[in-house]
Structures are given as C-alpha cells and as structure tokens.
Design a protein around this motif. Structure first.
Motif, PDB file in Angstrom:
ATOM      1  N   VAL A  78      57.399  20.128  44.413  1.00  0.00           N
ATOM      2  CA  VAL A  78      57.790  20.280  43.008  1.00  0.00           C
ATOM      3  C   VAL A  78      56.825  19.511  42.106  1.00  0.00           C
ATOM      4  O   VAL A  78      56.378  20.008  41.065  1.00  0.00           O
ATOM      5  CB  VAL A  78      59.240  19.797  42.781  1.00  0.00           C
ATOM      6  N   ILE A  79      56.496  18.297  42.519  1.00  0.00           N
ATOM      7  CA  ILE A  79      55.582  17.476  41.719  1.00  0.00           C
ATOM      8  C   ILE A  79      54.203  18.127  41.643  1.00  0.00           C
ATOM      9  O   ILE A  79      53.594  18.209  40.569  1.00  0.00           O
ATOM     10  CB  ILE A  79      55.482  16.049  42.311  1.00  0.00           C
ATOM     11  N   ALA A  80      53.710  18.624  42.789  1.00  0.00           N
ATOM     12  CA  ALA A  80      52.389  19.259  42.810  1.00  0.00           C
ATOM     13  C   ALA A  80      52.379  20.538  41.976  1.00  0.00           C
ATOM     14  O   ALA A  80      51.424  20.804  41.230  1.00  0.00           O
ATOM     15  CB  ALA A  80      51.988  19.561  44.248  1.00  0.00           C
ATOM     16  N   ASP A 123      52.114   6.567  44.000  1.00  0.00           N
ATOM     17  CA  ASP A 123      52.788   5.675  44.940  1.00  0.00           C
ATOM     18  C   ASP A 123      54.214   6.163  45.126  1.00  0.00           C
ATOM     19  O   ASP A 123      54.817   6.729  44.195  1.00  0.00           O
ATOM     20  CB  ASP A 123      52.776   4.235  44.399  1.00  0.00           C
ATOM     21  N   ILE A 124      54.767   5.937  46.321  1.00  0.00           N
ATOM     22  CA  ILE A 124      56.156   6.325  46.569  1.00  0.00           C
ATOM     23  C   ILE A 124      56.779   5.331  47.535  1.00  0.00           C
ATOM     24  O   ILE A 124      56.131   4.859  48.461  1.00  0.00           O
ATOM     25  CB  ILE A 124      56.243   7.776  47.115  1.00  0.00           C
ATOM     26  N   ALA A 125      58.033   4.991  47.269  1.00  0.00           N
ATOM     27  CA  ALA A 125      58.760   4.066  48.142  1.00  0.00           C
ATOM     28  C   ALA A 125      60.175   4.598  48.335  1.00  0.00           C
ATOM     29  O   ALA A 125      60.763   5.188  47.421  1.00  0.00           O
ATOM     30  CB  ALA A 125      58.797   2.670  47.536  1.00  0.00           C
ATOM     31  N   GLY A 143      52.091   7.874  28.321  1.00  0.00           N
ATOM     32  CA  GLY A 143      52.792   8.907  29.079  1.00  0.00           C
ATOM     33  C   GLY A 143      51.977   9.462  30.225  1.00  0.00           C
ATOM     34  O   GLY A 143      52.328  10.508  30.786  1.00  0.00           O
ATOM     35  N   ARG A 144      50.931   8.779  30.612  1.00  0.00           N
ATOM     36  CA  ARG A 144      50.070   9.268  31.692  1.00  0.00           C
ATOM     37  C   ARG A 144      50.368   8.595  33.023  1.00  0.00           C
ATOM     38  O   ARG A 144      49.794   8.941  34.052  1.00  0.00           O
ATOM     39  CB  ARG A 144      48.607   9.053  31.315  1.00  0.00           C
ATOM     40  N   THR A 180      55.805   6.701  41.576  1.00  0.00           N
ATOM     41  CA  THR A 180      54.907   6.467  40.452  1.00  0.00           C
ATOM     42  C   THR A 180      53.978   7.667  40.382  1.00  0.00           C
ATOM     43  O   THR A 180      53.285   7.984  41.363  1.00  0.00           O
ATOM     44  CB  THR A 180      54.089   5.179  40.633  1.00  0.00           C
ATOM     45  N   VAL A 181      54.000   8.358  39.236  1.00  0.00           N
ATOM     46  CA  VAL A 181      53.254   9.607  39.121  1.00  0.00           C
ATOM     47  C   VAL A 181      52.244   9.544  37.984  1.00  0.00           C
ATOM     48  O   VAL A 181      52.446   8.830  36.997  1.00  0.00           O
ATOM     49  CB  VAL A 181      54.207  10.805  38.889  1.00  0.00           C
TER      50      VAL A 181
END
Length: 402
Positions: free
Chosen positions: A347-349, A357-359, A325-326, A377-378
């Motif tokens: 929001v994520i921060a 990564d982000i696409a 889950g990491r 990808t978080v």
C-alpha cells in the motif's frame, strides 16, 4: 550613546583592510517561494562565518595602545567570540571569551583554534557575563560587549552600506534580532541613506527579548528557553541597542522553531548554503506568511551567520523535513501473521511513498495477539502526499492511529 551614519562610515573605512565585502545576490528560488524579490546578504561568507567580525574589528581597532597589550574579554554564545578571536589574532591583541554552556561545540573549538582563551561558564549569557566581569577586574582586560557597545553597533551597521550599494532600489531589509546590535546598526545606516526603506526585525518566539522590551518600555530579562537560533538566545536586549533601534524599526515579528528549521532546510536545498538558526529567522518569517506586505517588493535578507554544529544540522534537517510534510511517522495495526507486513508495504509503495524505518510494537498492541502495531517512518513528497498516504492506508484496511 548615540551612533550615527558618520560613525558607521568611519567604521567602514577602519575595517576595510580586514573585512571582505560579502555578496548580495538575488535568489530566484526564494523569490518564487515567497512572492517577494529576495536578495541574500551573505555575511555567513565572512572568515569566521558571521557578521560579528565587522563590529569586533572596529572595536579592537578603537582600543588605546596600552589596552591592546593587556587584551580584551567578552561573554558570547559564539559568533562574537569568533570575530574577536580571529581579529585579535590578526592584530596581535590577546582575547579571552566566556561562553555559556549552550554554546555550540563547533564555536568553542574554533575559538580555541584561533588562539583565544576560552572559558565555558554559566547556564546563560548573564552568568557568562558575570564570570567575565571578574576577569575584567582581576586582569585589567577591556570588556567588549557583543551587541551594546557603540563601536560594535557601528561596525555591524557597515553591512547596510554594502547592501544599499549592491541593491540600491531595495524596499526592505529583514534581519534577525538577538541583542539588537545588528538591527540597530543596520537601521541607523539604512534609514539615514534611504528614509523610506523598511527595516524589519525577526526574533525567535523562544527568545523574544526585543518584543518584551517594547511591551515593558525598556529592556527586561526573559526566561531562558531552548531554540535552534542560539545566536538569538539573549535574555535581555541591549539597552543602548534597543534605544537606537526602537524608533527606526518598521516592524518586529517572532517566528516559531518549526519555521526556523524549515528555513534552514530551504537555504540548504535552494541556495546551497548552510546557515545557522539566527540567520534563517528572516526567511522563516517570510515562509510563515508573517510579512505579507513584502509581496512583490525588493527584500534583502541578512544572512548573518553559518556556524551551525554539524550534529545539530542533521537534526534540524529532519525537523525541517517533518515540518515540510516530507517525513512522517505512522502507527498502523497489521496482522502479525506471515504477509501482514508485505501487505502494508504494498500500500505504501503503491501510494508512491518510501519506508525509511519500521518497528514492531508487540507488547502494547492490545489483547489480540494476532495483531501488531507497526510504527513506520515514511518519506513523502509533501504534506498533501502524506495525507494521501493516510487515506490510502485507511481505504486498504490499515487505519492510522492519531
């Protein structure tokens, strides 16, 4: 053929000059994690990275003089080949190894560096064995079976002699099962010296040939399936090893690929040691809660090998992070106008996660051209944190696609 405690003790005396006694320390972090008092028998510290050296040296030393000059051959996915190559080089015995095409590249290259003639033949162990048998007849080589030869089994059993000197009050030994040579040798020695000790075998669910043999009341060939534990990818358990081990084992369990990957990650992070999939399987069973009767017990894990291909290791680490889950992947619909991505990032921060990564997926985002799917990808602390992030995104108006 029977293998006895006397055979194993004789093997220990025979190989003593060429096989170091590997450590068996207590692991405080793994004990805390599993609820058992865990000791790790680190046979990945052998020169070629696995326990296979024990049986290989014993078998080579048992050869008649004439056969030593002609040489030996074996079919192996890697570790048996490495052990034979190394000790053949030390003893001046020519070694040929036939590897199936799934053998890790690191094992192929290392065997060649150790002076062995390496042939990559066949899609599985059976095909590699058939190719080796041709050379046995053609060149007069002696075939050394990697897990069913009595001399090999006796050599592997020397690990149990060391374990019971290092952890004399051990309640259980948990070891992987592939062809069953290791578990047979361990069980013979351990049960003879300490009848009340539990000996537990762990297979990969993808290659559970021992369990299949138990159901069939004898060895049976199983279908080939991909597994992280290439050292356990034996499609048919050894007939001799099976008959020796079956009456002595207290339990056999099978562990999934996800738990094997997670166990590799735990060894790396908590024990600072690199293990291959086969060696990680026993810890994987503990982590998965498949051996609850070992809670509070003194448990020795047979860390039997560390020969994992570096490229595979990097992928396994990521799979382990996902299982833990990491590392997560989220698909979120956001505005494709200026500020849309910034709002998502805030929001994520704020949730304490990090974007790896982000696409942007514009072509398949639906009829509204003002919206775009962001595939993120978080990195998160654990599975609970990832769930919290999903809830935070939903609350902020960024529902996550399932």
């Amino acid at each position: 053929m029977p293998v006895t405690l006397a055979d194993i003790r004789a093997a220990a005396r025979r190989i003593r000059s060429g096989i170091p006694v590997t450590p068996c320390p207590e692991s405080i972090p793994l004990s805390d994690l599993t609820g058992a008092q865990v000791f790790c028998k680190l046979d990945n510290f052998q020169r070629t990275g696995s326990f296979k050296e024990r049986g290989a040296r014993n078998a080579l030393l048992r050869l008649p003089a004439a056969q030593r000059s002609r040489g030996v051959i074996a079919a192996s996915a890697g570790n048996h080949a490495l052990g034979l190559a190394y000790h053949g080089q030390l003893l001046g015995i020519p070694v040929t190894v036939v590897m199936p095409d799934y053998a890790p590249l690191i094992k192929v290259a290392t065997c060649e560096k150790l002076g062995a003639r390496v042939l990559v033949e066949g899609v599985d162990f059976a095909a590699a064995r058939a190719a080796a048998d041709v050379l046995v007849e053609r060149e007069g080589l002696a075939y050394v079976h990697g897990f069913d030869d009595p001399d090999i089994i006796a050599g592997q059993g020397t690990m149990a002699l060391e374990i019971l000197r290092q952890v004399p009050d051990a309640d259980a030994i948990v070891a992987p099962i592939g062809g069953a040579g290791l578990i047979a040798g361990l069980a013979i020695a351990a049960k003879a010296l300490k009848p009340d000790i539990q000996v537990i075998g762990v297979e990969s669910k993808a290659t559970a040939s021992f369990s299949a043999a138990l159901k069939n009341d004898g060895p049976i060939t199983i279908p080939r399936r991909a597994t992280l534990a290439d050292g356990l990818a034996v499609l048919r358990v050894g007939a001799n090893a099976f008959e020796l081990a079956r009456p002595l084992l207290d339990q056999v369990v099978a562990v999934s690929e996800e738990w094997i990957a997670l166990a590799i990650l735990r060894y790396l992070e908590l024990e600072k040691t690199i293990v291959e999939g086969a060696a990680a399987a026993p810890l994987g069973a503990l982590l998965a809660g498949q051996l609850p009767e070992l809670q509070g017990k003194r448990v020795v894990l047979a860390v039997c090998g560390g020969n994992i291909d570096p490229t595979t290791l990097s992928r396994v680490i990521e799979r382990g992070l996902v299982a833990d889950g990491r590392l997560g992947r989220l698909t979120v619909t956001i505005s494709d106008r200026p500020g849309g991505l910034e709002a998502l990032s805030r929001v994520i921060a704020k949730a304490g996660a990090s974007v790896r990564d982000i696409a942007h997926d514009r072509a398949f985002s639906g009829p509204d051209v003002s919206e775009v799917r962001a595939v993120c990808t978080v990195e998160t602390r654990d599975a609970a944190h990832l769930k919290d992030l999903r809830r935070a995104l939903k609350k902020a108006g960024f529902p996550v696609a399932k």
